[in-house]
Design a protein around this motif. Structure first.
Motif, PDB file in Angstrom:
ATOM      1  N   GLU A  90       0.824  -1.205   0.000  1.00 43.11           N
ATOM      2  CA  GLU A  90       0.000   0.000   0.000  1.00 43.11           C
ATOM      3  C   GLU A  90       0.862   1.260   0.000  1.00 43.11           C
ATOM      4  OE1 GLU A  90      -2.700   2.438   3.115  1.00 43.11           O
ATOM      5  OE2 GLU A  90      -3.299   0.343   2.872  1.00 43.11           O
ATOM      6  N   ARG A 143       0.544   4.053  -2.823  1.00 44.07           N
ATOM      7  CA  ARG A 143       0.230   5.449  -2.473  1.00 44.07           C
ATOM      8  C   ARG A 143       1.285   6.401  -3.028  1.00 44.07           C
ATOM      9  NH1 ARG A 143      -2.094   6.911   3.347  1.00 44.07           N
ATOM     10  NH2 ARG A 143      -3.598   5.245   3.643  1.00 44.07           N
ATOM     11  N   GLY A 176      -9.736   8.624   2.195  1.00 38.35           N
ATOM     12  CA  GLY A 176     -10.108   7.709   1.112  1.00 38.35           C
ATOM     13  C   GLY A 176      -9.739   6.267   1.407  1.00 38.35           C
ATOM     14  N   PHE A 177      -8.528   6.053   1.920  1.00 34.38           N
ATOM     15  CA  PHE A 177      -8.109   4.694   2.250  1.00 34.38           C
ATOM     16  C   PHE A 177      -8.912   4.133   3.422  1.00 34.38           C
ATOM     17  CE2 PHE A 177      -4.640   5.175  -0.657  1.00 34.38           C
ATOM     18  CZ  PHE A 177      -4.341   3.879  -1.042  1.00 34.38           C
ATOM     19  N   ASN A 178      -9.266   4.975   4.391  1.00 36.47           N
ATOM     20  CA  ASN A 178     -10.079   4.481   5.505  1.00 36.47           C
ATOM     21  C   ASN A 178     -11.481   4.088   5.044  1.00 36.47           C
ATOM     22  OD1 ASN A 178      -8.080   4.584   7.405  1.00 36.47           O
ATOM     23  ND2 ASN A 178      -8.708   6.534   8.264  1.00 36.47           N
ATOM     24  N   ALA A 219     -12.161   3.012   2.055  1.00 36.62           N
ATOM     25  CA  ALA A 219     -11.935   1.753   1.332  1.00 36.62           C
ATOM     26  C   ALA A 219     -11.759   0.597   2.322  1.00 36.62           C
ATOM     27  CB  ALA A 219     -10.712   1.879   0.429  1.00 36.62           C
ATOM     28  N   ARG A 220     -11.031   0.818   3.412  1.00 38.04           N
ATOM     29  CA  ARG A 220     -10.851  -0.229   4.426  1.00 38.04           C
ATOM     30  C   ARG A 220     -12.183  -0.641   5.044  1.00 38.04           C
ATOM     31  NH1 ARG A 220      -6.285   3.031   5.740  1.00 38.04           N
ATOM     32  NH2 ARG A 220      -4.417   1.911   5.169  1.00 38.04           N
ATOM     33  N   GLU A 221     -13.038   0.347   5.283  1.00 35.68           N
ATOM     34  CA  GLU A 221     -14.328   0.086   5.907  1.00 35.68           C
ATOM     35  C   GLU A 221     -15.252  -0.734   4.996  1.00 35.68           C
ATOM     36  OE1 GLU A 221     -17.298  -0.012   8.723  1.00 35.68           O
ATOM     37  OE2 GLU A 221     -15.245   0.673   9.037  1.00 35.68           O
ATOM     38  N   PHE A 263     -14.328  -2.258   1.905  1.00 33.55           N
ATOM     39  CA  PHE A 263     -13.678  -3.329   1.156  1.00 33.55           C
ATOM     40  C   PHE A 263     -12.504  -3.905   1.948  1.00 33.55           C
ATOM     41  CE2 PHE A 263     -15.260  -0.090  -1.806  1.00 33.55           C
ATOM     42  CZ  PHE A 263     -16.240  -0.814  -2.469  1.00 33.55           C
ATOM     43  N   PHE A 316      -8.342  -4.049   1.239  1.00 34.33           N
ATOM     44  CA  PHE A 316      -7.584  -3.002   1.933  1.00 34.33           C
ATOM     45  C   PHE A 316      -7.413  -3.426   3.395  1.00 34.33           C
ATOM     46  CE2 PHE A 316      -9.581  -0.948  -1.634  1.00 34.33           C
ATOM     47  CZ  PHE A 316      -8.559  -0.190  -2.159  1.00 34.33           C
TER      48      PHE A 316
END
Length: 165
Positions: free
Chosen positions: A18, A22, A150-152, A154-156, A158, A162
């Motif tokens: 990641e 990034r 954005g990544f958080n 996505a983590r939530e 998917f 992620f």
């Protein structure tokens, strides 16, 4: 969070796939915008932008690691457990600014926010003169926070793709 777990989290987050993705994406955005212009285009310009992005990531992770250890902050992303979409998004956004304490409560993450701000200003030192100043540092902070949000999210939504960290 034990010291061993915190160190493992630091190493895994600093040298992860990641982190490379990034940094590569950030370099691509800067390349397209030709910022800073002094670095030029082509492979050499992209390489400088990638190095800049990855160096900032390493510094942010290192600052976060040291300060979170001193303040007993756990910055790992944990799934919300919520079912409503709005509540999950709200949780993911808030998690970009909060950390868990030893007792499980969440509060403002000094290590996370300090890393955002410190790196934005420190990185001005090796960049061309045109990117110096508070305005460019503020832009850097905004971009970093937007990426984290954005990544958080996505983590939530998917978690399979992620991983949480």
């Amino acid at each position: 969070m034990t010291q061993s777990e915190r160190f493992h989290h630091y190493v895994a987050g600093t040298f992860s796939v990641e982190s490379i993705v990034r940094s590569a994406a950030g370099a691509g955005i800067l390349q397209r915008a030709d910022t800073p212009t002094e670095w030029g285009q082509g492979g050499a310009g992209y390489a400088r932008r990638f190095g800049n992005s990855y160096a900032q990531h390493i510094m942010r992770q290192t600052i976060r690691y040291g300060v979170s250890d001193m303040l007993h902050e756990d910055n790992r992303y944990m799934l919300s457990g919520e079912t409503a979409v709005g509540a999950r998004i709200k949780y993911a956004v808030a998690s970009s600014f909060l950390a868990r304490r030893d007792d499980g409560t969440r509060r403002v993450s000094i290590s996370r926010l300090g890393g955002y701000v410190a790196v934005a200003f420190i990185s001005r030192e090796w960049q061309p003169h045109t990117t110096n100043g508070a305005q460019n540092a503020a832009s850097n902070i905004g971009n970093t926070v937007a990426t984290e949000v954005g990544f958080n999210i996505a983590r939530e939504f998917f978690p399979r793709f992620f991983p949480h960290h």
